[in-house]
Structures are given as structure tokens and as C-alpha cells.
Design a protein around this motif. Sequence first.
Motif, PDB file in Angstrom:
ATOM      1  N   GLU A   1       2.360  -9.308   0.528  1.00 19.24           N
ATOM      2  CA  GLU A   1       3.641  -8.754   0.123  1.00 19.24           C
ATOM      3  C   GLU A   1       3.561  -7.244  -0.079  1.00 19.24           C
ATOM      4  OE1 GLU A   1       4.909 -10.837  -3.315  1.00 19.24           O
ATOM      5  OE2 GLU A   1       5.271 -12.747  -2.263  1.00 19.24           O
ATOM      6  N   LEU A   2       2.436  -6.780  -0.649  1.00 18.48           N
ATOM      7  CA  LEU A   2       2.278  -5.343  -0.861  1.00 18.48           C
ATOM      8  C   LEU A   2       2.221  -4.597   0.471  1.00 18.48           C
ATOM      9  CD1 LEU A   2       1.824  -3.036  -2.860  1.00 18.48           C
ATOM     10  CD2 LEU A   2      -0.627  -3.503  -2.737  1.00 18.48           C
ATOM     11  N   ASN A   3       1.492  -5.136   1.453  1.00 18.07           N
ATOM     12  CA  ASN A   3       1.439  -4.501   2.769  1.00 18.07           C
ATOM     13  C   ASN A   3       2.817  -4.484   3.428  1.00 18.07           C
ATOM     14  OD1 ASN A   3      -1.344  -4.015   2.626  1.00 18.07           O
ATOM     15  ND2 ASN A   3      -1.841  -6.061   3.395  1.00 18.07           N
ATOM     16  N   THR A   4       3.555  -5.610   3.274  1.00 16.04           N
ATOM     17  CA  THR A   4       4.911  -5.652   3.839  1.00 16.04           C
ATOM     18  C   THR A   4       5.801  -4.602   3.197  1.00 16.04           C
ATOM     19  OG1 THR A   4       4.634  -8.031   4.203  1.00 16.04           O
ATOM     20  CG2 THR A   4       6.877  -7.142   4.289  1.00 16.04           C
ATOM     21  N   LEU A   5       5.720  -4.480   1.876  1.00 18.07           N
ATOM     22  CA  LEU A   5       6.529  -3.470   1.182  1.00 18.07           C
ATOM     23  C   LEU A   5       6.127  -2.057   1.592  1.00 18.07           C
ATOM     24  CD1 LEU A   5       6.638  -5.019  -2.407  1.00 18.07           C
ATOM     25  CD2 LEU A   5       8.499  -4.899  -0.763  1.00 18.07           C
ATOM     26  N   ARG A   6       4.819  -1.834   1.775  1.00 19.75           N
ATOM     27  CA  ARG A   6       4.390  -0.499   2.216  1.00 19.75           C
ATOM     28  C   ARG A   6       4.909  -0.185   3.610  1.00 19.75           C
ATOM     29  NH1 ARG A   6      -1.988  -0.518   0.250  1.00 19.75           N
ATOM     30  NH2 ARG A   6      -1.569  -0.125  -1.975  1.00 19.75           N
ATOM     31  N   THR A   7       4.844  -1.192   4.515  1.00 18.77           N
ATOM     32  CA  THR A   7       5.363  -0.977   5.872  1.00 18.77           C
ATOM     33  C   THR A   7       6.845  -0.656   5.851  1.00 18.77           C
ATOM     34  OG1 THR A   7       3.686  -2.515   6.703  1.00 18.77           O
ATOM     35  CG2 THR A   7       5.540  -1.990   8.156  1.00 18.77           C
ATOM     36  N   ASN A   8       7.609  -1.459   5.081  1.00 13.52           N
ATOM     37  CA  ASN A   8       9.053  -1.206   4.984  1.00 13.52           C
ATOM     38  C   ASN A   8       9.332   0.155   4.367  1.00 13.52           C
ATOM     39  OD1 ASN A   8       9.597  -3.753   6.051  1.00 13.52           O
ATOM     40  ND2 ASN A   8       9.658  -4.728   4.039  1.00 13.52           N
ATOM     41  N   ASN A   9       8.521   0.530   3.380  1.00 10.71           N
ATOM     42  CA  ASN A   9       8.718   1.830   2.747  1.00 10.71           C
ATOM     43  C   ASN A   9       8.460   2.966   3.727  1.00 10.71           C
ATOM     44  OD1 ASN A   9       9.173   3.735   0.802  1.00 10.71           O
ATOM     45  ND2 ASN A   9       7.168   3.531  -0.160  1.00 10.71           N
TER      46      ASN A   9
END
Length: 363
Positions: free
Chosen positions: A211-219
Motif C-alpha cells: 500500500e505504501l508503494n502504491t501511495l508513493r507511485t500515485n503521489n
Amino acid sequence: MGDRPVFSCHCHVFRIDATTKKTWIPAAEGPVQVSFFYDPSKRAYRVVSIDNGKPIINSTIVAGMTFSRTAQKFGQWSDQRANTVYGVGFSNEDELTKFADQFEEAKMCVARDTLSPVGSPPPIEPHDEHTRKLMSPGVPPDVHGQRSSNSLDCDSLKPKSISDLDLSEDVRINGSDNVNENLFDNLKIENERLKMSLSQSQNNVKKWEVELNTLRTNNSRLQGALHENSCNIEEWKAQLLQYREENSKLRNRNEELELEIENITRTGTNSPKISKKPVKSSLKSEEVERVKQILEKVTAELVEMKEENMRLKTQLLNIDDQSGHRKHVFENSMICQLQADMEIKLRDLVEMNRKLLTYCHKV
């Protein structure tokens, strides 16, 4: 001698689900009485609760047991002999504290008795008058009537012969084995629980990393889009300023050309100035062509605007005609309504006149 009650309370009783080992199953429909009993002959403490003649708790306290508070008003302990985990829920935190203190005190007495086999631990006295009242119906009075039922004569519990000492030694050895076995089983259960918690924590860590990697990518995508939009806005602002400047230049040039055309018209087409100098401002031929094209474009736009103006005027006239027609129709309808009302009133007057004439003739 039989078991002697040393503490009683009312609480909700639960048992752990034997299948899942995670959910609690109520052992009774409501609060029941839970009591601590002391057996002087076996020097053992038991936690007992009976509901509708059926025992729901029958747990012998050993030195290896641990009473854990898992919530503000809830506690639990594991009984290896019964192969289950008991849970008790109280109405307030003070009652849970009293139960936990009683449990720990009984466990310490059992541990002290295991280390010192000679003699027996004294029974635990009730903590308050309410507990004495709860236990008083189940305690038989003393035979001689000189002692309280809750007191214990330590001298009477001491071994009186060699056989009693041998029996005490056997009990101590068996108790030590049971304590070691219970400690080993409790440690094994605690180890399994810690392993399950560790595996679950590792799985949660993996999920949170994803989830953290997904949020970083979206960010990062959102930041890139925001930066691109900011660059586009700056570019559009620069283009808008450029178009405004060019528009102002063209307007000024258009005004100059209109003035020149007016001057040419005034002086005449065969003016010697024009024949000698085609353009007074010494413009290049390319610029002249470009200006002519602009003039033609402006003229076409003016024609289109005139046509649009004529079309709007026609629509306005049509709208006025429609409104006038509607007004005329409304006035006609009002006139017809007034005529109908007047006819009705005239008929009424004629009828009244006829009645008056008839009455006059009769008189």
C-alpha cells in the motif's frame, strides 16, 4: 475435611472456542457466582462456578498458571488439565482487581506449599463483608461452636505421623512434576501464540509495504501532473500576453491604414504623390500584402457581424410580433369574457323587469 470457600464474586463466564482458539463462547446466560475453594487435605485451591446444577468452571490453581488482564473489565487464564481457557467479565474494574489479587494470592500459596511441603498454607481470608455474606451459606459451623467457619487451625493440618510425612513428600514431588509440566505447556502455548502473532504481523507488514508503494507511485504521478499543469499554465500566460501585444499592434496598424486610405481618398486616385511613392510609409511589399489580407479578414468579419445583427433584429421582430399576437389574443379573450358577463347581467335585468311588470299588472 471438605473444601472451604475463601472468596466469591459474580461475573460473566466464558470459554475459548476449542476449534478456532480465537473466539469466546458464553458458559452461562448471565452473571453467575464464581468462588475460590481451599482443600486442606490436598492443600489445593480451586476456582468453581455452577450454573443450574452444572459446573461451568472447575479449575485447580497451580503455580504455573497466569491470570492475564486483556481488557479493563475482562481477564483470562489457561487450564491445561481442563484443556481450555477460561474468561471472566466483571461490571467494574474494582471487582476484576479483587479477583486477580485473589488468584495471585492463591497461586503464591500453592507455590510456597510446593517448595515447603511441611505444613500447609492458610486459607485466604475474604476481603470484605460482602464476600463473607456470599460464602456464609455454604460454610458449615464449627462442631464446638467456638471458632468461625472461615478460620483455619494450622496445627490440625500438620502431619501427625510418619505416614503423613511420607504422604506429604509424595504430594510435593507430584506437585513439582505437575508444575513443571504446566509451565512447559504454558510456554508452548505462549510460543505458538507468539509465532501466530509474528506471522500475522509479517503479513500485515507486507500489505502495508504494498500500500505504501502504491501511495508513493500515485503521489509521484500527481506531482508530475501538477508540475506539467503549472508549466502549461505559464506557457498559456506567455502566449496570451503575446497575442494581446500582437492584437494591439494590429489594431494600431489598422488605424494607421484607415487614416492613409482616407487621405488617399481625399487627395484622389491620380495623385502625383501616389504615383511617385506608392506607399508613403515606405513599407515593404510583403508587409503590404499581409496588411491587405488582414483588412480583408477584418472586412469579412464586419460583414458577418452585420449579417448576425440583421438576423438578431429579425428574431427580435418575430418575438415582438409573437408577443403582440399573444397580447391581442388575450385582449380578445378578455373582451369575450366581459361580453358574456354583460349578456348574463342583461338577461337578469330583463327577467327582473318582466317580473316587476307582472307584479304591477296584478296590483
